[in-house]
Design an enzyme around this catalytic site. Structure first.
Site, PDB file in Angstrom:
ATOM      1  N   GLU A 101      -5.157   8.728   9.517  1.00 47.84           N
ATOM      2  CA  GLU A 101      -3.729   8.829   9.861  1.00 47.84           C
ATOM      3  C   GLU A 101      -3.536   9.538  11.204  1.00 47.84           C
ATOM      4  O   GLU A 101      -2.652   9.202  11.976  1.00 47.84           O
ATOM      5  CB  GLU A 101      -2.978   9.598   8.768  1.00 47.84           C
ATOM      6  N   ASP A 130       0.875  -1.176   0.000  1.00 46.40           N
ATOM      7  CA  ASP A 130       0.000   0.000   0.000  1.00 46.40           C
ATOM      8  C   ASP A 130       0.909   1.221   0.000  1.00 46.40           C
ATOM      9  O   ASP A 130       2.119   1.117   0.213  1.00 46.40           O
ATOM     10  CB  ASP A 130      -0.889  -0.013   1.257  1.00 46.40           C
ATOM     11  N   CYS A 141      -4.226  -1.370  -1.995  1.00 41.60           N
ATOM     12  CA  CYS A 141      -4.437   0.070  -2.127  1.00 41.60           C
ATOM     13  C   CYS A 141      -5.379   0.264  -3.306  1.00 41.60           C
ATOM     14  O   CYS A 141      -5.118  -0.254  -4.401  1.00 41.60           O
ATOM     15  CB  CYS A 141      -3.102   0.762  -2.389  1.00 41.60           C
ATOM     16  N   THR A 189      -6.139   3.010  -4.908  1.00 40.01           N
ATOM     17  CA  THR A 189      -5.604   3.896  -5.941  1.00 40.01           C
ATOM     18  C   THR A 189      -4.637   3.128  -6.835  1.00 40.01           C
ATOM     19  O   THR A 189      -4.687   3.229  -8.066  1.00 40.01           O
ATOM     20  CB  THR A 189      -4.893   5.109  -5.292  1.00 40.01           C
ATOM     21  N   HIS A 222      -7.968   2.986   3.975  1.00 37.63           N
ATOM     22  CA  HIS A 222      -7.984   3.739   5.234  1.00 37.63           C
ATOM     23  C   HIS A 222      -9.387   3.827   5.847  1.00 37.63           C
ATOM     24  O   HIS A 222      -9.523   4.073   7.039  1.00 37.63           O
ATOM     25  CB  HIS A 222      -7.507   5.175   4.998  1.00 37.63           C
TER      26      HIS A 222
HETATM   27  N1  DGL Z   1      -4.564   3.396   0.829  1.00 38.61           N
HETATM   28  C1  DGL Z   1      -4.917   4.301  -0.238  1.00 38.61           C
HETATM   29  C2  DGL Z   1      -6.080   3.716  -1.047  1.00 38.61           C
HETATM   30  O1  DGL Z   1      -6.660   2.699  -0.695  1.00 38.61           O
HETATM   31  C3  DGL Z   1      -5.289   5.658   0.294  1.00 38.61           C
HETATM   32  C4  DGL Z   1      -4.145   6.473   0.809  1.00 38.61           C
HETATM   33  C5  DGL Z   1      -3.408   7.225  -0.272  1.00 38.61           C
HETATM   34  O2  DGL Z   1      -3.959   8.202  -0.820  1.00 38.61           O
HETATM   35  O3  DGL Z   1      -2.288   6.846  -0.552  1.00 38.61           O
HETATM   36  O4  DGL Z   1      -6.426   4.282  -2.058  1.00 38.61           O
END
Ligand code: DGL
Length: 283
Positions: A156, A12, A75, A77, A189
């Protein structure tokens, strides 16, 4: 070493993917996990597709060189922008790759009645992978996508409950109050903000893709004959910056301190280049 005995590689941009590690541990306590949090370059959610793809390739390449039997892109993204290229390179190396979006979509379709909401980072929502996959699999469903970038900062900071989290959730989720019955938490998150999200949308079913992803990883390992049994699984953690903060913040995500954690330098060779090299070298 027998391939079954290799760890599952998980990555991630930072601590968020630890929610997926927690789900993997719960479902498969006999597997070892090697986690990489790219804490030097977090967040990915505000970056361009090509940058996210480049970062993901570098991180995945590092994990592969350390030795993993499967790769989990924990992750949203990175799954949005890099899953295809990682899957292609992984196939050349015989390493299955699992992202978080398809399992989340499947879980949402199983509970959705008529209207699915999707929340995620700016990058995930702009990339539109969730909405496209939902529309393909269940065209009858209405879909509303909303970016909630402040949720990452709240998670965070540990401000996941109380007046501030509730007010921000209310503001972001207002457009989902008209008939949404299922909400995909499209960012690793966001499960930490479940209380605030549920308070804003009390009658909506929340879908956390971490558990669905863990099941998908399990069946992928079984299908490839890579599932390990009868072993006390261990987790190790790698970060590209600030291990102390990763351990402090990550404890909330994992439910225990993510240790041992090692600070690493990412190598220059990315996964695609590594796959090309391996293919050239094979007889
Ligand atoms: N963990 C990221 C996601 O699931 C979010 C945090 C980031 O923007 O890096 O997209």
């Amino acid at each position: 070493m027998n391939r079954q005995e290799l760890p599952i590689g998980v990555f991630d941009s930072g601590v968020g993917g630890l929610t997926v590690v927690a789900a993997l541990r719960e479902l498969m306590p006999d597997e070892d996990i090697l986690y990489l949090g790219d804490t030097a370059r977090v967040p990915y959610g505000t970056r361009s597709p090509s940058t996210v793809n480049r970062y993901a390739q570098g991180v995945a390449g590092h994990l592969v060189r350390r030795g993993i039997k499967a790769l989990v892109v924990a992750c949203n993204t990175a799954t949005t922008y890099a899953l295809d290229s990682l899957t292609l390179a992984g196939a050349q190396l015989d390493i299955p790759v699992v992202g978080v979006i398809a399992p989340g979509v499947e879980a949402a379709i199983a509970t959705a009645k008529s209207h699915v909401g999707i929340i995620g980072t700016l990058g995930t929502i702009r990339g539109n992978a969730y909405a496209q996959m939902l529309k393909l699999a269940a065209p009858e469903l209405q879909v509303t996508s909303i970016p909630c970038p402040l949720f990452v900062a709240l998670a965070e900071e540990g401000w996941t409950e109380g007046a501030i989290a509730n007010a921000i959730a209310e503001r972001y989720l207002e457009p989902l109050k008209n008939g949404t019955d299922t909400l995909i938490l499209g960012c690793t998150h966001y499960p930490l903000l479940t209380a605030a999200i549920a308070a804003a949308l009390p009658h909506v079913t929340l879908v956390d893709s971490a558990h669905a992803t863990a099941h998908s990883v399990s069946s992928t390992l079984e299908a490839h004959g890579l599932r390990r049994h009868g072993h006390q699984g261990k987790s190790r953690f790698l970060v590209t910056d600030n291990p102390e903060r990763f351990i402090a913040v990550g404890t909330r995500f994992l439910g225990r301190a993510p240790q041992p954690t090692e600070l690493i330098d990412l190598d220059a060779l990315d996964l695609a280049a590594w796959a090309r090299k391996a293919t050239e070298e094979s007889p």
